[in-house]
Write a protein that holds these residues in place. Sequence first.
Motif, PDB file in Angstrom:
ATOM      1  N   ARG A 165       0.848  -1.653   0.717  1.00 50.14           N
ATOM      2  CA  ARG A 165       0.186   0.124   0.200  1.00 50.14           C
ATOM      3  C   ARG A 165       0.563   0.918   0.114  1.00 50.14           C
ATOM      4  NH1 ARG A 165      -5.451   1.854   1.522  1.00 50.14           N
ATOM      5  NH2 ARG A 165      -5.660   3.637   0.318  1.00 50.14           N
ATOM      6  N   ASN A 169       1.021   4.516  -2.656  1.00 50.24           N
ATOM      7  CA  ASN A 169       0.733   5.517  -2.284  1.00 50.24           C
ATOM      8  C   ASN A 169       2.439   6.644  -2.933  1.00 50.24           C
ATOM      9  OD1 ASN A 169      -1.575   5.122  -1.084  1.00 50.24           O
ATOM     10  ND2 ASN A 169       0.069   4.887   1.188  1.00 50.24           N
ATOM     11  N   THR A 170       3.388   5.885  -2.536  1.00 48.53           N
ATOM     12  CA  THR A 170       4.605   6.719  -2.740  1.00 48.53           C
ATOM     13  C   THR A 170       4.100   7.442  -4.452  1.00 48.53           C
ATOM     14  OG1 THR A 170       5.451   5.178  -1.354  1.00 48.53           O
ATOM     15  CG2 THR A 170       6.778   7.072  -2.351  1.00 48.53           C
ATOM     16  N   THR A 172       1.417   7.465  -6.304  1.00 49.11           N
ATOM     17  CA  THR A 172       0.133   8.216  -6.188  1.00 49.11           C
ATOM     18  C   THR A 172       1.007   9.967  -5.589  1.00 49.11           C
ATOM     19  OG1 THR A 172      -1.020   6.529  -5.902  1.00 49.11           O
ATOM     20  CG2 THR A 172      -1.963   9.185  -5.794  1.00 49.11           C
ATOM     21  N   PHE A 235      -3.789  13.575  -0.731  1.00 52.65           N
ATOM     22  CA  PHE A 235      -2.776  13.913  -1.692  1.00 52.65           C
ATOM     23  C   PHE A 235      -2.942  15.073  -2.621  1.00 52.65           C
ATOM     24  CE2 PHE A 235      -3.395   8.605  -1.982  1.00 52.65           C
ATOM     25  CZ  PHE A 235      -1.919   8.811  -1.715  1.00 52.65           C
ATOM     26  N   SER A 310       6.949  14.786   3.284  1.00 55.01           N
ATOM     27  CA  SER A 310       5.507  13.761   4.197  1.00 55.01           C
ATOM     28  C   SER A 310       5.592  13.316   5.296  1.00 55.01           C
ATOM     29  CB  SER A 310       5.431  12.544   3.689  1.00 55.01           C
ATOM     30  OG  SER A 310       6.704  12.126   1.896  1.00 55.01           O
ATOM     31  N   ASP A 319      -3.355   5.515   5.431  1.00 51.36           N
ATOM     32  CA  ASP A 319      -3.790   5.166   4.211  1.00 51.36           C
ATOM     33  C   ASP A 319      -2.895   5.939   3.185  1.00 51.36           C
ATOM     34  OD1 ASP A 319      -5.960   3.790   5.359  1.00 51.36           O
ATOM     35  OD2 ASP A 319      -7.862   5.101   4.707  1.00 51.36           O
ATOM     36  N   VAL A 320      -2.179   6.930   3.746  1.00 53.16           N
ATOM     37  CA  VAL A 320      -1.989   7.089   2.158  1.00 53.16           C
ATOM     38  C   VAL A 320      -0.022   7.712   2.549  1.00 53.16           C
ATOM     39  CG1 VAL A 320      -3.821   9.059   1.613  1.00 53.16           C
ATOM     40  CG2 VAL A 320      -2.271  10.114   3.404  1.00 53.16           C
ATOM     41  N   GLN A 321       0.236   6.747   3.573  1.00 52.89           N
ATOM     42  CA  GLN A 321       1.397   6.840   4.129  1.00 52.89           C
ATOM     43  C   GLN A 321       2.360   6.538   3.158  1.00 52.89           C
ATOM     44  OE1 GLN A 321       2.442   4.859   7.768  1.00 52.89           O
ATOM     45  NE2 GLN A 321       2.791   6.717   8.779  1.00 52.89           N
ATOM     46  N   VAL A 322       3.623   7.486   2.604  1.00 56.32           N
ATOM     47  CA  VAL A 322       4.690   6.829   1.501  1.00 56.32           C
ATOM     48  C   VAL A 322       5.553   5.997   2.083  1.00 56.32           C
ATOM     49  CG1 VAL A 322       3.891   9.089  -0.025  1.00 56.32           C
ATOM     50  CG2 VAL A 322       5.425   8.744   2.441  1.00 56.32           C
TER      51      VAL A 322
ATOM     52  N   PRO B  55      -7.118   0.160  -4.257  1.00 57.64           N
ATOM     53  CA  PRO B  55      -6.148   0.821  -3.965  1.00 57.64           C
ATOM     54  C   PRO B  55      -5.629   1.417  -5.539  1.00 57.64           C
ATOM     55  CG  PRO B  55      -6.427  -0.473  -2.219  1.00 57.64           C
ATOM     56  CD  PRO B  55      -7.206  -0.644  -2.650  1.00 57.64           C
ATOM     57  N   ALA B  59      -5.562   4.897  -6.732  1.00 54.05           N
ATOM     58  CA  ALA B  59      -3.533   5.219  -6.833  1.00 54.05           C
ATOM     59  C   ALA B  59      -4.103   6.273  -8.644  1.00 54.05           C
ATOM     60  CB  ALA B  59      -2.532   4.817  -6.815  1.00 54.05           C
TER      61      ALA B  59
END
Lengths: 374, 373
Positions: A165, A169-170, A172, A235, A310, A319-322, B55, B59
């Motif tokens: 995940r 995220n990274t 995105t 994001f 970040s 949820d958005v952690q890189v 997900p 993205a």
Amino acid sequence: MAAANQASGRRRRKGAGKGGSRWLINGVLGFLCLLWLIPTVGLLVSSFRPAADILQTGWWKVLPHKDWATAEQITLPKDTDLRGPIEVLGAAYTDEQLRAGVAAGDRRLIWENRRARIVNVQTPSWTMGADFTLDNYKNVLTGKEYVITMGDGSTQTEKGTDLSRAFLNTFTVAVPSTVIPVLIASFAAYGFAWLKFPGRRTLFVVVIALLVVPIQVALIPIMKDFTGLGLNGSFLGIWIAHTGFGLPLATYFMFNYISQLPKDLFESAFMDGASNFTIFTKLVLPLSVPAIASIGIFQFLWVWNDYLVSLIFIGSQPDVQVLSMRIADMVGSRGNDWHLLTAAAFVSMLMPLAVFFGLQKYFVRGLLGGSVKG
Amino acid sequence: MNPDIPNPPKEPAAGNPPSAPSFGRLLLLTLGVPLLNGAVNYGIFQYFRTAALHPILYALLAVLWGVAGIYLLFLSLNWVVEQYSDRARQKVQPYVFIGPAVALLGWLLLLPTLRTLYLSFLDAGSERFVGLANYAAVFTNRLLLVALRNNLLWVAAGTAACVGLGLLIAILADRSSFERTAKAIVFMPMAISFVAAGVIWKFIYYYQPEQEQIGLLNAVVVYFGGEPMAWTSMLQPWNNLFLIAILVWMQTGFAMVIFSAAIKSIPEDLLEAARVDGAGEVRIFFRIMIPYISSTLLAVTTTIIVFTLKIFDVVMVMTGGQYDTEVVATQFYRQFFMYRNFGYGSTLAIVLLIAVIPVLWFNLRQFRKEGGL
């Protein structure tokens, strides 16, 4: 010396290599390269080693090396007093010596089982601990479940660190955070380079000045604005932040390139009735591909590897952690889980290393833009 | 993605300007199109906030929105301006090109600098004006002083090592038989994140007492008969140097690549003439190479100084600022996020800014010299 001269004769640059011995140069440079390479190699090797091995021996033990191997075992009499001198193979040793291992001629004596009074007699022999596994990567990528036995005997299932995940995220975060500033910067660079408007010079000097402003100066106010706008942990928020911080360099860089394009190009396009927007999208952008590629790679690597921005604008939102945040968390919370850390670190390096080796040519050219004159 | 934004008009042919629309319609467009952009993007943003998508789909859609959204913004703004009369268009169009950049820079860098400056004169909760008290505190508080001292150490040792080693490797590589490989190897750490590098180097400095050492440095020390050490926590303040080594490992490649290009740009005849005159390599290095690449040398030094001043990740990952390894940026983070002391936090940021002002001045001077604009 003869070899050195011969070698220098083969080079394109005449005269280079003269004066210093080629062997010395190659040797020193080779040593430095080794020094530079070893940290990464160590990580790569470790990430494929079983968890127990990583904790017990250094990664270099996978290379062939001389180590003690047990040749035979001697069982001492059961009533041997561990406090007094212990006689093994005709010589007396103390308990401490046998615990640490003691040399007896070219052999080594060490307890195999102190309570059972068994001593290993070891001889040096060539071994290699090349026991490789993909488990670490599996754990890290899919989040294997562990059963942990607690102090009171109860068991608890805990899901391992799952980086898939964070990887997504990274991605995105990184793609728009690269495209947006480079696009905005290219538009601005065209404006500054080829359009006339009042305040042009002043505005551009401000852009240059902002090149060196440390981002720490901007973090608190932006954070407050983002809280007001509800952008924290989204994001969009982090795209905007990266765009702002990447813009001065990208604008300066694109300006250096776009302002050097030949003027005739635009004049003939204007004659044909093309608007500035058409000229920009149909002429300038395609012509600027080398510059866009290099600054784009630069920005991409920077965003992909970023930690501070970040940390501040994403915070603890899982949820958005890189990737960088997840790994930093792992370093903090499970500093001794080397098997997970090494694999996780390597997973996070995959993308930048692929970009680096694939696009090295453009990346290096990008670095050189504007910094080497004459 | 943005269906409400009208398609761009066909390019008007020369000598056939679009029929002049009424002033009311232009005003409507001028205000309406940016608002519409904002509204559509806000809608999408809200959708993403609440959307429960897979997900991967999430993205992909987010990336698509981010990339297409910005292009459509430029496209629609330009479309509005294209509706203006020729004279008005020529006046306004430049701002379509530079507008977004200037607005973002103003919002995200310029204004924040002024606001942070203002905050640095207020107390911890940004309520009371305290004058220069925060500055006085920064220069007397032990922790903050340690941070300042360490930053100086980072700038001095880090920059010297990066520039020195970069130059050395560039010169060696230029004469070696494996230049490309060597440069790729030294440059590679640039692509690695500081966090990953932190893991790599934690592994090198790893120390476990009374056991076989699995950290490379301690293993080497033990091999040569030394005592293993906890490198990053003992030996204060020298432990900072072990953190700085990580920066050197990562940034030397940057210096090397640029020096390498500069060295290659030195005309061969110049070097040849010096050699014919009997100058030794050392003399050539100091008398010809260094003066020739001096502007590059300054540019690289500047870049690395700015970079080391802002150092954060290495310290955060390696020691978290413990054992007297705190730097200004980590203290800033701590003051701001842990102690919620906005006054100290802002003051530290401003101190950092003051530290880069000479660099800023140098940059501007260089820019003017090169005749930009």
